[in-house]
Write a protein that holds these residues in place. Structure first.
Motif, PDB file in Angstrom:
ATOM      1  N   LEU A   1      -0.727  -0.785   1.087  1.00 35.40           N
ATOM      2  CA  LEU A   1       0.554  -0.090   1.191  1.00 35.40           C
ATOM      3  C   LEU A   1       1.157   0.159  -0.188  1.00 35.40           C
ATOM      4  CD1 LEU A   1       1.990  -2.081   4.217  1.00 35.40           C
ATOM      5  CD2 LEU A   1       1.440   0.365   4.209  1.00 35.40           C
ATOM      6  N   ALA A   2       1.035  -0.826  -1.073  1.00 40.91           N
ATOM      7  CA  ALA A   2       1.565  -0.654  -2.429  1.00 40.91           C
ATOM      8  C   ALA A   2       0.820   0.454  -3.171  1.00 40.91           C
ATOM      9  CB  ALA A   2       1.474  -1.974  -3.192  1.00 40.91           C
ATOM     10  N   ALA A   3      -0.500   0.496  -2.991  1.00 43.15           N
ATOM     11  CA  ALA A   3      -1.286   1.551  -3.637  1.00 43.15           C
ATOM     12  C   ALA A   3      -0.895   2.923  -3.099  1.00 43.15           C
ATOM     13  CB  ALA A   3      -2.776   1.295  -3.427  1.00 43.15           C
ATOM     14  N   ALA A   4      -0.641   3.004  -1.791  1.00 46.49           N
ATOM     15  CA  ALA A   4      -0.205   4.273  -1.206  1.00 46.49           C
ATOM     16  C   ALA A   4       1.160   4.675  -1.755  1.00 46.49           C
ATOM     17  CB  ALA A   4      -0.162   4.157   0.312  1.00 46.49           C
ATOM     18  N   ASP A   5       2.062   3.718  -1.902  1.00 49.13           N
ATOM     19  CA  ASP A   5       3.394   4.013  -2.430  1.00 49.13           C
ATOM     20  C   ASP A   5       3.326   4.492  -3.878  1.00 49.13           C
ATOM     21  OD1 ASP A   5       4.567   3.333  -0.030  1.00 49.13           O
ATOM     22  OD2 ASP A   5       5.089   1.290  -0.653  1.00 49.13           O
ATOM     23  N   ARG A   6       2.337   3.993  -4.630  1.00 44.54           N
ATOM     24  CA  ARG A   6       2.168   4.420  -6.030  1.00 44.54           C
ATOM     25  C   ARG A   6       1.429   5.752  -6.136  1.00 44.54           C
ATOM     26  NH1 ARG A   6       0.744  -1.157  -6.608  1.00 44.54           N
ATOM     27  NH2 ARG A   6      -1.459  -0.553  -6.655  1.00 44.54           N
ATOM     28  N   GLY A   7       0.942   6.261  -5.006  1.00 41.06           N
ATOM     29  CA  GLY A   7       0.201   7.513  -5.029  1.00 41.06           C
ATOM     30  C   GLY A   7      -1.250   7.359  -5.422  1.00 41.06           C
ATOM     31  N   GLU A   8      -1.770   6.121  -5.407  1.00 39.48           N
ATOM     32  CA  GLU A   8      -3.154   5.869  -5.798  1.00 39.48           C
ATOM     33  C   GLU A   8      -4.133   6.110  -4.660  1.00 39.48           C
ATOM     34  OE1 GLU A   8      -1.789   2.388  -8.969  1.00 39.48           O
ATOM     35  OE2 GLU A   8      -3.092   1.880  -7.271  1.00 39.48           O
ATOM     36  N   MET A   9      -3.636   6.125  -3.437  1.00 41.56           N
ATOM     37  CA  MET A   9      -4.455   6.506  -2.298  1.00 41.56           C
ATOM     38  C   MET A   9      -3.539   7.079  -1.231  1.00 41.56           C
ATOM     39  SD  MET A   9      -5.611   2.946  -0.479  1.00 41.56           S
ATOM     40  CE  MET A   9      -4.596   2.148   0.776  1.00 41.56           C
ATOM     41  N   ALA A  10      -4.117   7.829  -0.311  1.00 42.40           N
ATOM     42  CA  ALA A  10      -3.340   8.485   0.734  1.00 42.40           C
ATOM     43  C   ALA A  10      -3.735   7.918   2.095  1.00 42.40           C
ATOM     44  CB  ALA A  10      -3.573   9.992   0.709  1.00 42.40           C
ATOM     45  N   VAL A  11      -2.747   7.716   2.966  1.00 43.58           N
ATOM     46  CA  VAL A  11      -3.008   7.217   4.312  1.00 43.58           C
ATOM     47  C   VAL A  11      -2.225   8.060   5.313  1.00 43.58           C
ATOM     48  CG1 VAL A  11      -3.550   4.850   3.634  1.00 43.58           C
ATOM     49  CG2 VAL A  11      -1.182   5.464   4.089  1.00 43.58           C
ATOM     50  N   ILE A  12      -2.861   8.363   6.431  1.00 39.63           N
ATOM     51  CA  ILE A  12      -2.189   9.125   7.474  1.00 39.63           C
ATOM     52  C   ILE A  12      -1.227   8.208   8.238  1.00 39.63           C
ATOM     53  CG2 ILE A  12      -3.972  10.881   7.723  1.00 39.63           C
ATOM     54  CD1 ILE A  12      -5.100   9.345  10.079  1.00 39.63           C
TER      55      ILE A  12
END
Length: 257
Positions: free
Chosen positions: A181-192
């Protein structure tokens, strides 16, 4: 209009694979990053899984009659897709070496069916180790939608060999739910949207045992997100009684595949 053609529904299965963190932290989950060339969730980080094939239904009817048709087929599809995408053999009673798993994966890619692989290696399925967690049926897409059954599975120490299937995925990695979740918030990965909601739910568990107990105590109902108009804007929502700590997201930020 009622006469308009309805989007195709594709039954599917996915599995959240737990392992113990080698550093002693929260449990880690196995995720894959889908190729950007894929029509659904291209470039997104997801859990291993895919569509339920006719061969999965045939195998389930033959060796897992104790489950209803869709559940048996979904569990077999989850096992098959995991082997194909990651090289892991799950939900069998026998101990499996790294060499056997690699050979089984190669055979599966040739036969495109799990039954001959099980027969060749003499493996017996233990589908009871797959814990039913959720069922999501988003209907965002006009041409097709996926009705996906989510399962939990624990491999314990995590002393296993994994390798990405480069035909559909570009990366295979272990991460805690909170770190994902932290990586998604940083824009390092995308999740649907469904993946994010499930990561938020999974982040509340200290270990697989807690996740399993929660899953077994929480009813599984089909989740179809709805768009609601609020004073502050439009939001995508899910029911509030199915175990999810976050049940809505602004439509402008929700990734829908």
């Amino acid at each position: 209009m009622s006469g308009d053609p309805q989007p195709e529904t594709i039954p599917a299965a996915t599995v959240v694979i737990f392992r113990n963190d080698p550093a002693g932290g929260p449990p880690q989950l196995l995720m894959v990053t889908r190729s950007r060339n894929m029509s659904f969730a291209g470039g997104m980080a997801v859990f291993p899984g895919g569509r339920i094939d006719p061969a999965d239904r045939e195998l389930a009817a033959r060796i897992a009659p104790q489950f209803d048709e869709i559940q048996g087929a979904a569990m077999i599809a989850a096992m098959r897709e995991t082997l194909e995408e990651t090289g892991l053999v799950i939900a069998v009673k026998e101990a499996v070496s790294a060499a056997e798993a690699a050979d089984a994966r190669a055979m599966l890619l040739e036969t495109v069916a799990l039954a001959p692989v099980l027969e060749h290696f003499g493996w017996t399925l233990d589908l009871s180790r797959l814990v039913y967690f959720a069922r999501w049926w988003p209907r965002f897409r006009h041409e097709r939608s996926f009705d996906t059954h989510f399962y939990l599975y624990d491999i314990g120490t995590g002393a296993v060999d994994i390798a990405v299937d480069a035909t559909e995925n570009t990366r295979l990695f272990w991460t805690s739910a909170a770190d994902a979740l932290a990586a998604a918030d940083r824009g390092e990965m995308a999740v649907i949207f469904p993946t994010r909601r499930n990561l938020e739910r999974l982040a509340t568990f200290a270990d697989f045992g807690a996740a399993k107990a929660h899953a077994e105590a929480t009813p599984v109902r089909t989740i179809t997100p709805k768009i609601e108009d609020r004073e502050g804007g439009r939001v995508l929502t899910i029911p509030g009684d199915l175990g999810y700590p976050v049940t809505e997201e602004e439509i402008s930020s929700a990734m829908r595949g």
